[in-house]
Design an enzyme around this catalytic site. Sequence first.
Site, PDB file in Angstrom:
ATOM      1  N   SER A 679       0.796  -1.228   0.000  1.00 34.58           N
ATOM      2  CA  SER A 679       0.000   0.000   0.000  1.00 34.58           C
ATOM      3  C   SER A 679       0.830   1.280   0.000  1.00 34.58           C
ATOM      4  CB  SER A 679      -0.948   0.003   1.208  1.00 34.58           C
ATOM      5  OG  SER A 679      -0.218   0.004   2.409  1.00 34.58           O
ATOM      6  N   LYS A 722      -6.043   4.001   9.234  1.00 34.91           N
ATOM      7  CA  LYS A 722      -5.151   4.951   8.567  1.00 34.91           C
ATOM      8  C   LYS A 722      -5.713   6.376   8.606  1.00 34.91           C
ATOM      9  CE  LYS A 722      -2.966   1.632   5.421  1.00 34.91           C
ATOM     10  NZ  LYS A 722      -2.768   1.191   4.033  1.00 34.91           N
TER      11      LYS A 722
END
EC number: 3.4.21.53
Length: 777
Positions: A679, A722
Amino acid sequence: MSQKTKLPALITRGVFAYPGTQQTLEVGREHSKLAIETAIKEYNSKIIILVQKDPTMNDPEVKDTFKIGILATVDIAKKWKDGTFTVTLNAISRAIVEDAEPNSPINLIAVNLPLNDVVFTEEQQASALNLINRIKTKLKQLPKSMEDFITNPNMSLFSSVVDDLINQMATLTPEQKTEALIEFDPFKRLELLISSFKAPVQKIENSAEVENDISRKIKDRMDKQQREYYLREKLKTIKDELGDDGDGDVIQKYRNRLETEPFPKAIKDKILASINKMETMQGMSAEVNVERNYIDWMMSIPWWEKTDDIEDLKFAKRVLDEHHYGLQKVKDRIIEYLAVKQKTKTLKGQIITLVGPPGVGKTSLARSIAEAIGRNFVKVSLGGVRDEAEIRGHRKTYVGSMPGRIIQTMKRAKVKNPLFLLDEIDKMTSDQRGDPAAAMLEVLDPEQNQEFSDHYIEEPYDLGDVMFIATANYLENIPEALYDRMEIINLSSYTEIEKMHIAKEYLVPKVLAEHALSDQELTFEDQGLDELIKFYTREAGVRQLERLIQSIARKFIVKLLNGEVTTVNVTTQIVHDYLGKRLFEHTTKEDENQVGVVTGLAYTQFGGDILPIEVNYFPGKGNLTLTGKLGEVMKESASIAFDYVRANYARFGIDKDIFEKNDVHIHVPEGAVPKDGPSAGVTITTAIISALSNRAVSKDIGMTGEITLRGIVLPIGGLREKSISAARSGLKKILVPMKNMKDLDDVPDEVKAILEIKGIERYEQTFEDVFGEKIQM
């Protein structure tokens, strides 16, 4: 002459007990059982037997019986598990009923007992012998008492001889038996008997044979019971003589339980076989202990005991909400599961498995489910189990053998339908002693667990009513065969916002109650809890947070008892004073816009964090260097990003010669912390472009997403964590894959209020958003 007395009465339905005879009778009516028990306890076992006039009456009273009864002694031969008695009646003499006590539960009556003081003349003696000789010609076989009377006439026994003869005559009708019962004069009873001999002799003989056959069968049955009783008493006496009678009372207790408790027939037979085997063994032998342990286990396992489920979905939801904050999807799935179980009345289906990091509430959630549906909660930890015998048990012939963990836990449950938690099912291992996962398959498979086989108990055990819930930390470690039977419910780590709610609503009240403190004495401010959550814990759950709150409570109590304080508001400064310096620090955003430094977003088992990625270049031969303890996937992601930029250098405004004359170094702080995952691809791409084109990237923007060689941005995991870390670190905008925008429902509203979240499908969109320039064509 006569004697008057009061005795309880046993009212029979056509049972004729003549004086001098013995009868065995089954008794089931409550007033009859009470009369028998009272007679034995209070009247020296004496009772009056009355025959009801109408045999079809179920609850007759004394007024519904004949006025002549029989005085008898009564003894209870056996009490059956359905509450009925088998009694033995020894008839003594006739009795005249004079009065009955009204509303007596034992039918207490006053009777007149005529005394046998009649003197017979020689003429009457001759008449008695004449009548008996007439009967002798009619019968194929005479009673022994009658033969003795003919040989040695004793008129004092004449009445009992007649009654014995009447008792053995199968051809008498109930009316004739009644007439013979209520007639005191033995001569008239004998004439009644003679008058009944109007049928052919052959018929009388056949009837006698039928009566003899029935009597023989009854006698055989009674002989078997008497034989068993005799042998047991003899065995007990022998053991007494040998000083080896320690198991006698224990064995009798076992037998009593078998008679009174509804064990399944197969189990009862199995236990009875072990009891019989135990009786024949010497008391101090090892085999006796083996059999005794086996019987104890078999009789302590719940074979029929069950609890009633609470079928109230609103109550279940209220219990789950009271014990756990958030976890809405998990709670909804549990409510659906309970609803289907309530509708179908069955538990068949996949086993619920709660998967998540330590401390997020998997075990406590299972305990709450048990409370919500009113089931007993039991737990077995499977961590480190590597021997199949721990699940299935050992054969009882092994030294120190016992059932496996499943049966042991069912014994603790005390019912056959508990909520059974299989904790840490992902930590089972296998070795040369077998595969415990294969044994667990029989436990969890609804098609097999109704006949679960444990080597120790040697009988199938029904686990079909058990509600199984399993827990695991890592999904990939669950054995494949078990995984196929499970429905996975993921419990992710708690966010800082959720931890704040849990601390305020659950942990603080719990800790104060445990330490006998009030919220007026010790108050936790939001800033103090926030300090604990962010800088003193790094965990997925809240266990360490609870321990820190307990530590503050203990230190406060010390100061309180020393007279230093009376109340304390726990602020940031109090946390520092009580717990010392901060243990952890979170990465903060850059103070200024930087060239070659881009803020990425990371997801860990402890939550989320921001991850600055640094890129620099210097004269060299076009080599790429990667540092920061990166995993293989992240190294590949960096290579893809570098090759994508190199392939599109002109579009991003980068000089071609830079790649040929310089080396590029990519570093991901902190260098000692392992990092992996794809990611960071978008972040690395942006950092390379920033460094090689000398363009600064805003300190307020963060990004995440996997990138391909064509510049397509692929979705990532952990968007909720996140985004929370981005908001905590002071970022104002984050770029995420467009396919992750559907996950915005999981992002807390407080985060969405302060953070701009934008979706991207291709890297060109990221470039234009970050650098504010159009892609060169």
